[in-house]
Design a protein around this motif. Structure first.
Motif, short mmCIF file in Angstrom:
data_model
loop_
_atom_site.label_atom_id
_atom_site.label_comp_id
_atom_site.label_asym_id
_atom_site.label_seq_id
_atom_site.Cartn_x
_atom_site.Cartn_y
_atom_site.Cartn_z
N THR A 1 -4.83 -24.61 -10.20
CA THR A 1 -5.09 -23.87 -11.43
C THR A 1 -3.87 -24.02 -12.34
O THR A 1 -2.84 -24.57 -11.93
CB THR A 1 -5.38 -22.39 -11.15
OG1 THR A 1 -4.24 -21.79 -10.52
CG2 THR A 1 -6.59 -22.26 -10.23
N LYS B 1 -3.87 -20.25 -18.24
CA LYS B 1 -5.22 -20.70 -18.59
C LYS B 1 -6.23 -20.04 -17.66
O LYS B 1 -6.25 -20.30 -16.45
CB LYS B 1 -5.32 -22.22 -18.49
CG LYS B 1 -6.65 -22.80 -18.94
CD LYS B 1 -6.64 -24.32 -18.97
CE LYS B 1 -5.85 -24.81 -20.16
NZ LYS B 1 -6.06 -26.28 -20.38
N ASP C 1 -12.82 -24.17 -17.41
CA ASP C 1 -11.95 -23.53 -18.39
C ASP C 1 -12.67 -22.34 -19.02
O ASP C 1 -13.79 -22.48 -19.55
CB ASP C 1 -11.59 -24.56 -19.46
CG ASP C 1 -10.42 -24.14 -20.33
OD1 ASP C 1 -10.33 -22.95 -20.66
OD2 ASP C 1 -9.61 -25.02 -20.69
N GLY D 1 -4.94 -18.05 -14.17
CA GLY D 1 -4.40 -19.34 -13.74
C GLY D 1 -3.11 -19.26 -12.96
O GLY D 1 -2.83 -20.11 -12.12
N ASN E 1 -6.75 -29.60 -14.63
CA ASN E 1 -5.74 -29.01 -13.75
C ASN E 1 -4.77 -30.03 -13.16
O ASN E 1 -3.99 -29.70 -12.27
CB ASN E 1 -6.42 -28.24 -12.61
CG ASN E 1 -7.26 -29.15 -11.72
OD1 ASN E 1 -7.41 -30.34 -11.98
ND2 ASN E 1 -7.83 -28.58 -10.66
N TYR F 1 -9.96 -19.17 -16.03
CA TYR F 1 -11.01 -20.07 -15.56
C TYR F 1 -12.09 -19.27 -14.84
O TYR F 1 -11.96 -18.08 -14.59
CB TYR F 1 -10.42 -21.13 -14.62
CG TYR F 1 -9.85 -20.60 -13.32
CD1 TYR F 1 -10.60 -20.60 -12.15
CD2 TYR F 1 -8.55 -20.10 -13.27
CE1 TYR F 1 -10.08 -20.11 -10.96
CE2 TYR F 1 -8.01 -19.62 -12.09
CZ TYR F 1 -8.79 -19.62 -10.94
OH TYR F 1 -8.27 -19.13 -9.76
N LEU G 1 -12.00 -27.68 -15.71
CA LEU G 1 -10.60 -27.29 -15.87
C LEU G 1 -9.69 -28.51 -15.72
O LEU G 1 -9.72 -29.21 -14.70
CB LEU G 1 -10.23 -26.24 -14.81
CG LEU G 1 -8.82 -25.67 -14.92
CD1 LEU G 1 -8.67 -24.83 -16.19
CD2 LEU G 1 -8.47 -24.84 -13.69
#
Length: 495
Positions: free
Chosen positions: A462, A466, A413, A389, A422, A468, A420
């Motif tokens: 992003t 995290k 995710d 991320g 975001n 993805y 996600l």
């Protein structure tokens, strides 16, 4: 593939050794050994039952989350009227079409009719998410554009297992393998700023009992957009409570005697109370949590059944459907995840799919140019490293992207495969957003915590910390997508 850390392997081996070396006295287990191994046996059986039931647990997660939030019944059809955003937690949703999803019980309500308007793309699935065969044998599950109506709409009759009653004329007849059925419809729109016509079109759908239309409950179409709802696979011990309810409704329609026996071994038997004590409940909860994590490990594999999932020899894109084809004696695997050549159920392939995705049908696998959809999943960058991320990436899409309807890139995710979260309205970007093109007609998309200067229209946010993954979708893929002569670039890390 990275090898396991030797230190972790030693710890794991020590755990196995501890079980193998538990003491027996005079050929009999000690009291402590017996209790330890009984607990271990319950844990192992529950873990394997969870993984075997992964498609059911995926469906039940959607049903429980939806019905808790929007209500239950054959007349309840939630529609994501402003598109599906990250507030709805569900595996790999598509924000670029309108979704409508519901759950019906043919055991309780009997045969049901679904009337669908023209132009939809939908699937009727049993609770194993197997596409329901259509009488006549030419279609499996599909409704609408890829279904027997060819997109003209009509009346679709859902019959329960073993139904022997009269079948009236004028229906497309679907005979389900389970009493419980998952209805999944997609509606298309042309203008993202005006979704009302597409919503009104979806709301022409009706579901009612056969021969009971006049007395049917009125349809309700709750707006699911923007409302928090957890529709992910159930990842704690309550998964077993939901499996118990399903066994009570389905019994031997759900599974054969061996796997019903496995469920019985952890206390799940049709018509009998399921009341685990606190100690057993704790083990079942740990088993479900462990099994879900195991499914996530399987879900990130790039090989299955001894073969690679990569689409191109020089790219890192994976196609989750390349190893699955519509039922046929010539196929390597059918839509119930049977390996036809080997004569066995490909359990890891099924787990791989249903920890990250849901719903499958021949229409999704169409090789007819302009129909169906093509899917390309990106778990890694061009160096084979997981997408992070906090990093910045660029994706180059060559000119003439082969999508007759539209294309889009969506971020998911890594923890649970949901969209996600975001900070943008939708974690997707595609042709209908009109991203800027290069002089040669190609398109560059940018992924990262901040938009590159002057590139905000081609940027997906992003989130630092995290992980993805991505899915590139081509709706109505044309010939160069099907024969793979058009290749997207890898997702490349940039400074």
């Amino acid at each position: 593939m990275k090898t396991m850390n030797p230190q972790n392997l030693s710890a794991q081996e020590a755990s196995f050794d501890k079980l193998a070396d538990l003491p027996f006295a005079e050929g009999r287990p000690t009291k402590e050994t017996a209790q330890t191994l009984r607990d271990e046996l319950l844990f192992q059986r529950a873990t394997q039952a969870y993984l075997w039931a992964m498609p059911l647990i995926n469906t039940l997660g959607m049903q429980v989350g939806s019905e808790k939030t929007f209500g239950a019944g054959y007349n309840i059809l939630p529609i994501w009227k402003q598109r599906l955003d990250a507030k709805t937690l569900v595996t790999t949703p598509n924000s670029d079409v309108l979704y409508a999803m519901s759950y019906v019980d043919l055991g309780k309500d009997g045969p049901l009719v679904m009337e669908a308007p023209p132009g939809l793309q939908g699937i009727l699935l049993d609770y194993w998410q197997r596409p329901i065969p259509v009488e006549g044998g030419k279609f499996f599950g599909d409704v609408g554009l890829a279904g027997p109506d060819g997109g003209k709409g009509g009346k679709f009759l859902l019959l329960p297992p073993g139904y022997k009653g009269p079948v009236p004329e004028g229906y497309y007849v679907y005979r389900s393998g389970t009493y419980n059925v998952f209805i999944f419809l997609r509606g298309f729109f042309e203008d993202p700023t005006n979704l009302a016509p597409a919503v009104a079109h979806l709301e022409r759908t009706k579901v009612y009992p056969l021969n009971g239309e006049a007395a049917a409950k009125p349809m309700k179409f709750p707006d699911a957009s923007g409302i928090p709802a957890d529709m992910l696979p159930i990842s704690d011990g309550s998964a077993f409570d939901q499996l118990k309810l399903l066994v009570d409704r389905e019994s031997d329609k759900l599974a054969g005697p061996d796997w019903l026996g496995m469920l019985a071994a952890i206390g799940i038997v049709k018509g009998q109370p399921f009341t685990p004590d606190a100690h057993t409940r704790e083990i079942l909860d740990l088993a479900a949590k462990t099994a879900y994590k195991m499914s996530r490990v399987i879900g990130f594999q790039d090989t299955l059944n001894g073969g690679s999932l990569y689409m191109y020899p020089d790219r890192h894109w994976i196609n989750p459907l390349d190893n699955v084809t519509p039922p046929s004696p010539r196929t390597t695997m059918d839509l119930s995840w049977m390996n036809v050549a080997g004569g066995y159920r490909a359990l890891d392939a099924r787990i791989w799919f249903f920890t990250d995705y849901y719903s499958i049908s021949p229409g999704m696998l169409s090789k007819i140019p302009g129909k169906g959809a093509a899917y390309m999943v990106g778990f890694t960058d061009g160096e084979g490293e997981p997408l992070v991320g906090g990093n910045n990436y660029r994706l180059h899409l060559p000119p003439n992207i082969p999508a007759a309807i539209f294309w889009s890139l969506t971020l998911y995710d890594a923890a649970n495969a949901s969209g996600l979260d975001n900070g943008q309205r939708f974690p997707s970007l595609g042709s209908r957003d009109k991203p800027a093109q290069n002089a040669d007609g190609s398109t560059d998309l940018y992924l990262g915590p901040k938009a590159p200067e002057g590139k905000a229209g081609n940027w997906l946010a992003t989130v630092s910390g995290k992980g993805y993954f991505t899915i590139l979708r081509l709706y109505g893929p044309t010939e160069s997508a099907i024969d793979k002569s058009w290749e997207p670039g890898d997702i490349e890390k940039v400074k």
